[in-house]
Design an enzyme around this catalytic site. Sequence first.
Site, PDB file in Angstrom:
ATOM      1  N   GLY A 186       2.840  -1.012   4.282  1.00 49.96           N
ATOM      2  CA  GLY A 186       2.916   0.399   3.921  1.00 49.96           C
ATOM      3  C   GLY A 186       4.362   0.817   3.719  1.00 49.96           C
ATOM      4  N   GLY A 187       4.963   1.422   4.749  1.00 51.30           N
ATOM      5  CA  GLY A 187       6.296   2.014   4.661  1.00 51.30           C
ATOM      6  C   GLY A 187       7.346   1.137   3.987  1.00 51.30           C
ATOM      7  N   GLU A 226      -5.400  -4.743  10.704  1.00 55.78           N
ATOM      8  CA  GLU A 226      -4.345  -3.740  10.869  1.00 55.78           C
ATOM      9  C   GLU A 226      -4.596  -2.950  12.155  1.00 55.78           C
ATOM     10  OE1 GLU A 226      -2.432  -2.738   6.842  1.00 55.78           O
ATOM     11  OE2 GLU A 226      -4.110  -1.389   7.161  1.00 55.78           O
ATOM     12  N   ASN A 261       0.880  -1.164   0.000  1.00 54.56           N
ATOM     13  CA  ASN A 261       0.000   0.000   0.000  1.00 54.56           C
ATOM     14  C   ASN A 261       0.920   1.218   0.000  1.00 54.56           C
ATOM     15  OD1 ASN A 261      -1.800   2.033   0.517  1.00 54.56           O
ATOM     16  ND2 ASN A 261      -2.278   1.393   2.617  1.00 54.56           N
ATOM     17  N   TRP A 262       1.041   1.844  -1.166  1.00 48.87           N
ATOM     18  CA  TRP A 262       1.998   2.950  -1.284  1.00 48.87           C
ATOM     19  C   TRP A 262       1.485   4.245  -0.669  1.00 48.87           C
ATOM     20  CZ3 TRP A 262       2.970   1.810  -7.192  1.00 48.87           C
ATOM     21  CH2 TRP A 262       3.771   0.659  -7.298  1.00 48.87           C
ATOM     22  N   LYS A 263       0.212   4.269  -0.303  1.00 59.21           N
ATOM     23  CA  LYS A 263      -0.386   5.482   0.280  1.00 59.21           C
ATOM     24  C   LYS A 263      -0.085   6.688  -0.633  1.00 59.21           C
ATOM     25  CE  LYS A 263      -0.152   3.307   4.747  1.00 59.21           C
ATOM     26  NZ  LYS A 263      -0.041   3.417   6.190  1.00 59.21           N
ATOM     27  N   SER A 308       3.548  -2.033  10.368  1.00 60.83           N
ATOM     28  CA  SER A 308       5.012  -2.099  10.560  1.00 60.83           C
ATOM     29  C   SER A 308       5.609  -3.452  10.157  1.00 60.83           C
ATOM     30  CB  SER A 308       5.388  -1.724  11.995  1.00 60.83           C
ATOM     31  OG  SER A 308       4.976  -0.392  12.271  1.00 60.83           O
ATOM     32  N   GLY A 360       2.583   2.341  10.757  1.00 60.92           N
ATOM     33  CA  GLY A 360       3.547   3.419  10.572  1.00 60.92           C
ATOM     34  C   GLY A 360       4.269   3.818  11.848  1.00 60.92           C
ATOM     35  N   GLU A 410      -6.733   4.919   7.818  1.00 62.50           N
ATOM     36  CA  GLU A 410      -6.499   6.334   7.465  1.00 62.50           C
ATOM     37  C   GLU A 410      -7.726   6.926   6.776  1.00 62.50           C
ATOM     38  OE1 GLU A 410      -2.754   5.574   5.526  1.00 62.50           O
ATOM     39  OE2 GLU A 410      -1.940   5.079   7.492  1.00 62.50           O
ATOM     40  N   HIS A 469      -9.602   1.255   5.152  1.00 61.21           N
ATOM     41  CA  HIS A 469      -8.292   1.500   5.778  1.00 61.21           C
ATOM     42  C   HIS A 469      -8.450   2.503   6.925  1.00 61.21           C
ATOM     43  CE1 HIS A 469      -4.163   2.680   6.430  1.00 61.21           C
ATOM     44  NE2 HIS A 469      -3.822   1.532   5.848  1.00 61.21           N
TER      45      HIS A 469
HETATM   46  P1  PGA Z   1       2.832   0.381   7.658  1.00 62.83           P
HETATM   47  O1  PGA Z   1       1.361   0.567   7.046  1.00 62.83           O
HETATM   48  O2  PGA Z   1       3.395  -0.910   7.059  1.00 62.83           O
HETATM   49  O3  PGA Z   1       3.599   1.587   7.220  1.00 62.83           O
HETATM   50  O4  PGA Z   1       2.688   0.268   9.128  1.00 62.83           O
HETATM   51  C1  PGA Z   1       0.500  -0.503   6.838  1.00 62.83           C
HETATM   52  C2  PGA Z   1      -0.825  -0.014   6.252  1.00 62.83           C
HETATM   53  O5  PGA Z   1      -1.313   1.044   6.673  1.00 62.83           O
HETATM   54  O6  PGA Z   1      -1.423  -0.658   5.367  1.00 62.83           O
END
Ligand code: PGA
Length: 250
Positions: A233-234, A166, A9-11, A212, A172, A96, A94
């Site tokens: 994500g990251g 999640e 997930n590149w956000k 993470s 993050g 966010e 998600h």
């Molecule tokens: P993260 O994000 O790996 O940066 O913790 C995961 C996500 O929000 O899908």
Amino acid sequence: MRTRLICANWKMHLDRASITTYLEKLNDGFVSGDGFEVGLFAPSVYLSQMPGPLGDKVIWGAQNFYPEDKGAFTGEISLPMLKDISCPAVLVGHSERRGVFNESDELIALKMNKALNDGFKVVFCCGEALEIREKGGDAAFVRAQLDSAFAETDPEHLDRLSIAYEPIWAIGTGVTAEPGDAQAMSAEIRCWLKERFGDQIAEKMRILYGGSVKPGNIAEIMSGPDVDGSLVGGDSLDAGSFLEIIRNSL
Ligand code: PGA
């Protein structure tokens, strides 16, 4: 045996040039196999660049959409628009989207059903905040998110769904859920699926962990029998690190 699913997930990261390089690098290092699938969720403005040289080796998708076909919804993109560029998958729910953009459970349920009814593959995200976990309410909270999102869902479509657990406190933050916690909540979600949709659907459903995830912790997380993949994500922003996560997941 469920096919593992490892998603990036590149956000709101990367750009046209870095995505071109990323897709080439991922393609060069790609490991092929029957036992797993890879998904890439890109910012919508770059979706038409997807999946580049990877072709049908990956599932790719949008991080967001609005559940109306067209209309006066400034700034939004629709599922027919995504179909028009042959985009096969979407993320829904998600944290966010829920937290930063105030998406309600009602809107998330609408998005969920619309995407499944329109033929998309969906990764549905759920997970609790730290205060809820500290009070021991995490399982009830996640169950309530599932109850709300799937109240009206047609079970016929569920072979196109995966569920990502999640926990918000792990997204993050560098804090990863203990492998035991990821397994325990995945087992809880599978139990909910059994109660709601029956054994067959529950056994087939892929349950992913996100929060993470890194090359160094993925193998242990994936060792839980109910954990079938991850949403990263990251550490998915660099093709090399995402490739390592894929390799260490197998
Ligand atoms: P993260 O994000 O790996 O940066 O913790 C995961 C996500 O929000 O899908």
